[in-house]
Structure formats: C-alpha cells, structure tokens
Design a protein around this motif. Structure first.
Motif, PDB file in Angstrom:
ATOM      1  N   VAL A  22       0.826  -1.198   0.000  1.00  0.00           N
ATOM      2  CA  VAL A  22       0.000   0.000   0.000  1.00  0.00           C
ATOM      3  C   VAL A  22       0.867   1.256   0.000  1.00  0.00           C
ATOM      4  CG1 VAL A  22      -1.733   1.314   1.286  1.00  0.00           C
ATOM      5  CG2 VAL A  22      -1.905  -1.189   1.148  1.00  0.00           C
ATOM      6  N   LEU A  25       2.331   2.524  -3.463  1.00  0.00           N
ATOM      7  CA  LEU A  25       1.438   2.639  -4.624  1.00  0.00           C
ATOM      8  C   LEU A  25       1.831   3.804  -5.527  1.00  0.00           C
ATOM      9  CD1 LEU A  25      -2.073   1.852  -3.092  1.00  0.00           C
ATOM     10  CD2 LEU A  25      -0.903   0.571  -4.894  1.00  0.00           C
ATOM     11  N   ILE A 107      -3.495  -5.242  -5.918  1.00  0.00           N
ATOM     12  CA  ILE A 107      -2.284  -4.465  -5.656  1.00  0.00           C
ATOM     13  C   ILE A 107      -1.039  -5.198  -6.158  1.00  0.00           C
ATOM     14  CG2 ILE A 107      -0.861  -3.265  -3.939  1.00  0.00           C
ATOM     15  CD1 ILE A 107      -3.329  -2.840  -2.260  1.00  0.00           C
TER      16      ILE A 107
END
Length: 260
Positions: A22, A25, A107
């Motif tokens: 995360v 990103l 992701i």
C-alpha cells in the motif's frame, strides 16, 4: 527456538509486505525502471528480515556464466518463494513467466503488470504456447533476461517432476541461449512451510546452453545438468538426492509458469 524465530519472521514478513504494497502505490506512477528500483529496495528489506530473524543468508556462484548483454532464458529451479524475491538481485531487469491469474491479485498484480512480466493463460491450452512466444519476443528484443521455471511449479527437494515443454518452445522460437540456475533454497525455506531454517542458500549459475542445438537436445541437456547441479548443492547441505523414475517421460506439457 526455530519455531519462535520462524513465527517472528512470518509475522514481520506479512505485516511489512502489506504495509509496503500500500505504501509504495505511488511508485506505479513512475517510469517502469524507477518503479523496479523501489520494488528491489523492498526485496532488500526482506533479505534483512531473513538474516536478522531466521539466519538465512545466500551465496551466488557462477556469475561469470550470466551473459552481460542480450537476452537469454534463465531456467531456474523453483523450490520455494525465496528465489522469486531474489531474481532482481541475480540478473538485470528480469521478465518472469507467470500464470495470468497472478495479475488478478489486488495491488500485487498491479506491480507485476507494470513490471511487464510475461503472463500465460494456462487454460488456453495450445493457444497459451503461441501467446507465450508472442509476449516474449518484445522482451527478447529489449535484451531482458526471461525467467522460466521449467518444471512449472515449486518442487520440494528430493522430489521429481517432469520438465515441461515451455522452455523448449521459447528456446526454439527466440533463438537465445539457456542459462540453468541451480539452488538449494528448499532446505531452508520449504514449499508451503511455516518453518524457516537458518543456513546459507546456494544459488549457482551453470554454463549456458547455446542457441541452435534443437529443442530435444537442449531440453535433455538442461534437465540432466540442472538436476545434477541441484542434487549436488542439496546433498552437500545435508538434504536428500532426487529419486528419479527409471524412464522419466519426455517434457510434453504446454507451458511453464511461476509458483502456483
């Protein structure tokens, strides 16, 4: 003690990986090579966790056998997740052949797609071979190494699994050499195992198989040399030799891919 160290590593690894996936990103907006440098930094932090929490180190042999320019097929033994996180330290800007489903992972799949890996649809049967070759040609033309796991999945030390035809098809069509890569990672980071054992993983590049030998001869030479070198590394570290069937079937499966 090994259990507690493994517990500490697994918790740290999965929590840290979730945070990083995360947290970086923003790197998807960078040029591809810049994003790769960020991801390689993350892999370096995993190596630090391995050394610090479970005492896993690694040694690389035979780097002189890795071509310094131009594309080649890196045919690597696949015993665990460990080697997939070291490839960017072993060769420059690798393109890994992987199953298409991995790109669907939230992701993580975005990073894999942005890295321009070579995805294969295993369900497409014969069409998968054609798409693999088609997607690999631009990578070859860029001069990037193409990583393929010739047995198609992770294989435990001491276990035998036939070599699949994907590496032979690419060898035939791309006209580039094969560099076999042996290792003994499965002794320390076994397939699907919670336990991680301390020690030094050995990665060894073998002399290249030159282009133009013909598919059958190249496949035979690859399997004989790679299995022999891997057994040598595993047995030297106290592991079992591979028990092969007396008459192993020839490689006939359509494609190879990364770990399932």
């Amino acid at each position: 003690m090994i259990f507690l160290r493994s517990l500490a590593f697994n918790v740290a690894f999965y929590v840290w990986t979730a945070v990083i996936c995360v947290g970086i990103l923003w790197s998807l907006l960078l040029p591809r090579r810049s994003m790769i440098r960020v991801i390689t930094w993350y892999f370096g932090t995993v190596s630090w966790l391995e050394r610090t929490l479970v005492g896993i180190r690694y040694e690389v042999r035979g780097r002189e056998h890795v071509p310094q320019s131009g594309s080649f097929l890196l045919a690597a033994k696949h015993q665990s997740a460990w080697e997939t996180m070291k490839l960017h330290f072993l060769v420059n800007d690798p393109a890994i052949i992987l199953k298409r489903e991995l790109l669907w992972i939230p992701i993580w799949g975005w990073y894999a797609a942005r890295s321009r890996m070579i995805a294969v649809d295993r369900g497409a049967k014969g069409r998968a071979v054609a798409s693999m070759v088609r997607n690999a040609r631009p990578v070859r033309d860029e001069g990037r190494p193409i990583v393929i796991f010739p047995q198609g999945t992770r294989v435990a030390v001491g276990a035998y699994r036939p070599y699949r035809i994907g590496v032979g098809v690419l060898y035939d069509h791309l006209k580039i050499p094969i560099v076999p890569m042996a290792l003994n990672a499965g002794l320390y980071w076994a397939r699907n195992s919670f336990i991680k054992r301390p020690g030094t993983i050995i990665v060894e590049f073998l002399p290249p198989i030159p282009a133009g030998l013909g598919r059958a001869k190249a496949m035979q030479e690859l399997e004989e040399r790679l299995e022999a070198a891997t057994d040598r590394l595993v047995v030297a570290a106290g592991g079992p030799a591979t028990v092969r069937p007396k008459a192993a079937e020839p490689a006939t499966a359509a494609v190879s891919e990364t770990a399932s």
